[in-house]
Design a protein around this motif. Sequence first.
Motif, PDB file in Angstrom:
ATOM      1  N   LEU A  14      -1.500  25.078  -7.006  1.00  0.00           N
ATOM      2  CA  LEU A  14      -1.203  26.485  -7.220  1.00  0.00           C
ATOM      3  C   LEU A  14       0.291  26.679  -7.430  1.00  0.00           C
ATOM      4  O   LEU A  14       1.106  26.158  -6.662  1.00  0.00           O
ATOM      5  CB  LEU A  14      -1.653  27.294  -5.999  1.00  0.00           C
ATOM      6  N   HIS A  16       3.003  28.699  -6.657  1.00  0.00           N
ATOM      7  CA  HIS A  16       3.211  29.723  -5.635  1.00  0.00           C
ATOM      8  C   HIS A  16       4.096  30.870  -6.109  1.00  0.00           C
ATOM      9  O   HIS A  16       4.123  31.926  -5.495  1.00  0.00           O
ATOM     10  CB  HIS A  16       3.782  29.086  -4.359  1.00  0.00           C
ATOM     11  N   VAL A  19       2.024  34.056  -6.784  1.00  0.00           N
ATOM     12  CA  VAL A  19       1.301  34.717  -5.689  1.00  0.00           C
ATOM     13  C   VAL A  19       1.789  36.155  -5.536  1.00  0.00           C
ATOM     14  O   VAL A  19       2.984  36.418  -5.436  1.00  0.00           O
ATOM     15  CB  VAL A  19       1.477  33.946  -4.365  1.00  0.00           C
ATOM     16  N   ILE A  22      -1.523  37.443  -0.120  1.00  0.00           N
ATOM     17  CA  ILE A  22      -2.345  36.484   0.612  1.00  0.00           C
ATOM     18  C   ILE A  22      -2.938  37.245   1.795  1.00  0.00           C
ATOM     19  O   ILE A  22      -2.199  37.900   2.535  1.00  0.00           O
ATOM     20  CB  ILE A  22      -1.526  35.278   1.132  1.00  0.00           C
ATOM     21  N   ILE A  30      -6.146  34.498  -1.998  1.00  0.00           N
ATOM     22  CA  ILE A  30      -4.842  34.552  -2.662  1.00  0.00           C
ATOM     23  C   ILE A  30      -5.024  35.242  -4.007  1.00  0.00           C
ATOM     24  O   ILE A  30      -5.821  34.803  -4.831  1.00  0.00           O
ATOM     25  CB  ILE A  30      -4.274  33.141  -2.866  1.00  0.00           C
ATOM     26  N   LEU A  32      -3.152  36.348  -7.504  1.00  0.00           N
ATOM     27  CA  LEU A  32      -1.991  36.021  -8.321  1.00  0.00           C
ATOM     28  C   LEU A  32      -1.592  37.212  -9.194  1.00  0.00           C
ATOM     29  O   LEU A  32      -2.384  38.119  -9.434  1.00  0.00           O
ATOM     30  CB  LEU A  32      -2.290  34.813  -9.212  1.00  0.00           C
TER      31      LEU A  32
END
Length: 60
Positions: A14, A16, A19, A22, A30, A32
């Motif tokens: 992933l 991050h 993101v 979460i 999660i 995105l």
Amino acid sequence: MIVLTKLNDQKFVLNHHMVETIQENPDTTIKLSNGNVYIVKEPLEIVLQMIYKYEKGMRV
């Protein structure tokens, strides 16, 4: 990039930086910035630790 595990035990990487949110409810979900949503086995705290460790390692 961090390695996470989907509920079907499939590992994936992933980015991050994508993101947006979460949440734990009770599974870790999660979301995105592109709208994709992933549910992973790792608890929220572990995901945050992985992101922190990756970022810390990038700052040399």
